[in-house]
Write an enzyme that holds these catalytic residues in place. Structure first.
Site, mmCIF file in Angstrom:
data_model
loop_
_atom_site.group_PDB
_atom_site.id
_atom_site.type_symbol
_atom_site.label_atom_id
_atom_site.label_comp_id
_atom_site.label_asym_id
_atom_site.label_seq_id
_atom_site.Cartn_x
_atom_site.Cartn_y
_atom_site.Cartn_z
ATOM 1 N N HIS A 103 -5.551 5.802 -1.686
ATOM 2 C CA HIS A 103 -4.573 5.698 -0.604
ATOM 3 C C HIS A 103 -4.308 7.114 -0.085
ATOM 4 C CE1 HIS A 103 -3.075 1.512 -1.508
ATOM 5 N NE2 HIS A 103 -3.578 1.811 -2.696
ATOM 6 N N ASP A 143 -5.038 0.871 6.196
ATOM 7 C CA ASP A 143 -4.493 -0.174 5.340
ATOM 8 C C ASP A 143 -3.858 -1.248 6.222
ATOM 9 O OD1 ASP A 143 -3.459 -0.220 2.087
ATOM 10 O OD2 ASP A 143 -2.529 -1.616 3.507
ATOM 11 N N ILE A 144 -4.104 -2.486 5.845
ATOM 12 C CA ILE A 144 -3.619 -3.611 6.656
ATOM 13 C C ILE A 144 -2.092 -3.713 6.609
ATOM 14 C CG2 ILE A 144 -3.709 -5.464 4.922
ATOM 15 C CD1 ILE A 144 -5.352 -7.078 7.012
ATOM 16 N N ASN A 200 -4.371 3.663 -7.578
ATOM 17 C CA ASN A 200 -3.854 2.694 -8.540
ATOM 18 C C ASN A 200 -5.019 2.180 -9.374
ATOM 19 O OD1 ASN A 200 -1.321 2.944 -7.370
ATOM 20 N ND2 ASN A 200 -1.659 1.252 -5.952
ATOM 21 N N HIS A 247 -10.382 2.694 -4.608
ATOM 22 C CA HIS A 247 -9.903 3.159 -3.300
ATOM 23 C C HIS A 247 -8.811 4.196 -3.496
ATOM 24 C CE1 HIS A 247 -7.651 -0.467 -4.425
ATOM 25 N NE2 HIS A 247 -6.597 0.100 -3.854
ATOM 26 N N GLY A 256 -0.999 -1.276 -10.967
ATOM 27 C CA GLY A 256 -0.690 -1.789 -9.636
ATOM 28 C C GLY A 256 -1.903 -1.988 -8.745
ATOM 29 N N GLN A 257 -3.112 -2.007 -9.327
ATOM 30 C CA GLN A 257 -4.318 -2.186 -8.513
ATOM 31 C C GLN A 257 -4.501 -3.657 -8.175
ATOM 32 O OE1 GLN A 257 -7.975 -0.809 -10.306
ATOM 33 N NE2 GLN A 257 -9.162 -1.151 -8.442
HETATM 34 P P1 AMP Z 1 -3.924 -1.435 -4.463
HETATM 35 O O1 AMP Z 1 -2.632 -2.063 -4.816
HETATM 36 O O2 AMP Z 1 -4.001 0.021 -4.792
HETATM 37 O O3 AMP Z 1 -5.122 -2.219 -4.982
HETATM 38 O O4 AMP Z 1 -4.000 -1.459 -2.867
HETATM 39 C C1 AMP Z 1 -4.743 -2.373 -2.133
HETATM 40 C C2 AMP Z 1 -4.425 -2.093 -0.691
HETATM 41 O O5 AMP Z 1 -5.404 -2.744 0.099
HETATM 42 C C3 AMP Z 1 -3.061 -2.610 -0.240
HETATM 43 O O6 AMP Z 1 -2.291 -1.521 0.274
HETATM 44 C C4 AMP Z 1 -3.417 -3.637 0.855
HETATM 45 O O7 AMP Z 1 -2.498 -3.621 1.923
HETATM 46 C C5 AMP Z 1 -4.793 -3.188 1.270
HETATM 47 N N1 AMP Z 1 -5.659 -4.215 1.817
HETATM 48 C C6 AMP Z 1 -5.975 -5.405 1.255
HETATM 49 N N2 AMP Z 1 -6.842 -6.082 2.022
HETATM 50 C C7 AMP Z 1 -7.112 -5.282 3.088
HETATM 51 C C8 AMP Z 1 -7.945 -5.413 4.239
HETATM 52 N N3 AMP Z 1 -8.692 -6.511 4.459
HETATM 53 N N4 AMP Z 1 -7.956 -4.392 5.142
HETATM 54 C C9 AMP Z 1 -7.213 -3.294 4.938
HETATM 55 N N5 AMP Z 1 -6.416 -3.100 3.861
HETATM 56 C C10 AMP Z 1 -6.355 -4.092 2.962
#
Ligand code: AMP
Ligand code: ZN
Length: 109
Positions: free
Chosen positions: A101, A30-31, A86, A99, A92-93
């Protein structure tokens, strides 16, 4: 060109710190990690959310679930780990590509 950010990662159009990949799934860091280990485990196939999973995706969902404990061990989390999916705006998605976590911290040896 893909507009979904995770499909773009799958296609190699966006950089990601990939820790695992096979024919059907990919896992990357995760970024914005919340804890020392924070992976996102996703199907390569675009599925918008858990609420969009179809019966035909059952095998793929099993592959995702079964990859989680292996990835956790690969990341040093032999003592346990957390998973979270999420779903939807109220859930919270933020990224509309299913995906999981996978979070935690490496076990103390
Ligand atoms: P959610 O809120 O469950 O949709 O989580 C989306 C997750 O994706 C968040 O924790 C972001 O930090 C992560 N994210 C978004 N863009 C990227 C990316 N390009 N590379 C890695 N993680 C990302
Ligand atoms: Zn996608």
């Amino acid at each position: 060109m893909e507009t979904c950010v995770f499909c773009r990662i799958v296609a190699g159009e966006l950089p990601a710190d990939v820790v695992y990949e096979d024919d059907a799934i990919i896992a990357f860091k995760d970024i914005h990690p919340e804890v020392p280990v924070h992976l996102l485990v996703i199907p390569k196939k675009h599925i918008a959310s858990l609420a969009h999973v179809q019966t035909e995706d059952a095998g793929l969902m099993a592959q995702l679930m079964m990859a989680l404990p292996k990835l956790a061990v690969q990341q040093g989390m032999e003592q346990g780990f957390k998973t979270r999916i999420n779903t939807g705006r109220a859930g919270g998605q933020e990224v509309a590509h299913l995906h999981i976590h996978l979070t935690g911290r490496p076990s103390l040896k």
